[in-house]
Each structure stands twice: as C-alpha cells, then as structure tokens.
Design an enzyme around this catalytic site. Sequence first.
Site, PDB file in Angstrom:
ATOM      1  N   HIS A   1     -17.006  55.827  40.454  1.00  0.00           N
ATOM      2  CA  HIS A   1     -17.831  55.734  39.257  1.00  0.00           C
ATOM      3  C   HIS A   1     -17.350  56.748  38.230  1.00  0.00           C
ATOM      4  CE1 HIS A   1     -19.489  59.294  41.154  1.00  0.00           C
ATOM      5  NE2 HIS A   1     -19.948  59.628  39.954  1.00  0.00           N
TER       6      HIS A   1
ATOM      7  N   HIS B   1     -13.592  60.456  33.941  1.00  0.00           N
ATOM      8  CA  HIS B   1     -12.721  60.324  35.110  1.00  0.00           C
ATOM      9  C   HIS B   1     -13.449  59.694  36.291  1.00  0.00           C
ATOM     10  CE1 HIS B   1     -14.913  64.036  35.964  1.00  0.00           C
ATOM     11  NE2 HIS B   1     -14.685  63.778  37.247  1.00  0.00           N
TER      12      HIS B   1
END
Length: 182
Positions: free
Chosen positions: A40, A126
């Site tokens: 995620h 990220h």
Amino acid sequence: MRAFIGIGMQTEIIEKIYEFQSMLREYTVEGKWTNKENFHITLKFLGEIQPEIVPQIEEAVKKATKGIKPFYLRFSEVGFFKGNKNIRVLWLGTEESKPLNVLHANIEDELYKIGFPKEERKFTSHITIARDIKLKIGIEEANKLFSQIEKKDIPVKEISLYESAVIEGKRKYIPVFTVPLK
C-alpha cells in the site's frame, strides 16, 4: 487500534511488485519481506486511536477527498530509508504527482483540525517491500532489476482507513472504511 490512511493496491499491481520482490530475494543476506497482501501507499500514519474517533476521521477524509478525481501513479525507482547498520525500509517509489500531493496535503489539514499533528518529514510516496534488510547488491543494481519488470500504472480510485493488527502471528492491514474519489 493502530491505524493509518492509505491507498490499497489492485491485484495486478500487487503481482508485479511481488515479482520484483521475488527477484530481489536472491540478492538478499537478511531482512523481513512485506506480505504481498499488505502492499500500500501510506498517506497518513495515525498511530494508536480509539474506535470512537473513527466517524470523525471518516468525515475528515471525505472533506479531504472532495473535488479530487481518480488518478494514476507511475512507479519511479527503488529507494530506501537508512537504518543504523542496514536498510531500515526498502521501497518502490512513485513519480511526483500533483493530485497525490494535493490529496496528502488535504488529509494532513483535515486531520490536524481534529487533533492529529502534522507530519514534519517531507511526504515520500512509496510502497514498502522490505524492512531491516541487507542486500548483496547496491540500490543501482536493484533499480536495474526493477527496470526488467513490466510496470503498470497504479490506479487511485479510493483511500481507506486501515487497522494494523497482528492475526495468527502475521501483520494484517484491515480496511475500516473506504472513501471513493469522485
């Protein structure tokens, strides 16, 4: 409950990230790999929260997403956050994105209004793929490996509040609520 607000990944994207993660395992001395169902992008880490505040958080997230249409993110590179003797977090970054930056700033602002402190570090979009890792190769070589993977754009159609829980000895991210982008 321990919670964060994030962007989940579709199956097709998860499989591509996992493909790269599997390639990289061959070049690793040690480390903890992120379970593929936990890939995620974190927009805001909330820490420990009381369940009673969830409706306020949901309302804040709805306000933060108002006027933001679905968009796509593109992968950029392999990166890391340093640890003392190793790489504390190894990640796959995404290219700079105006809609993502606006969404992140809105979430910070709306959650600040209900008592969450603003993050002082610069936001780095990220996907964490490993923690406390020691590689046999450098980041440049890791990026060369990553360039071999066919990359799909990451659709961002919704964001969720996730509970981070340990279930049967494994970390799991459980969606508490999801807010669609319109």
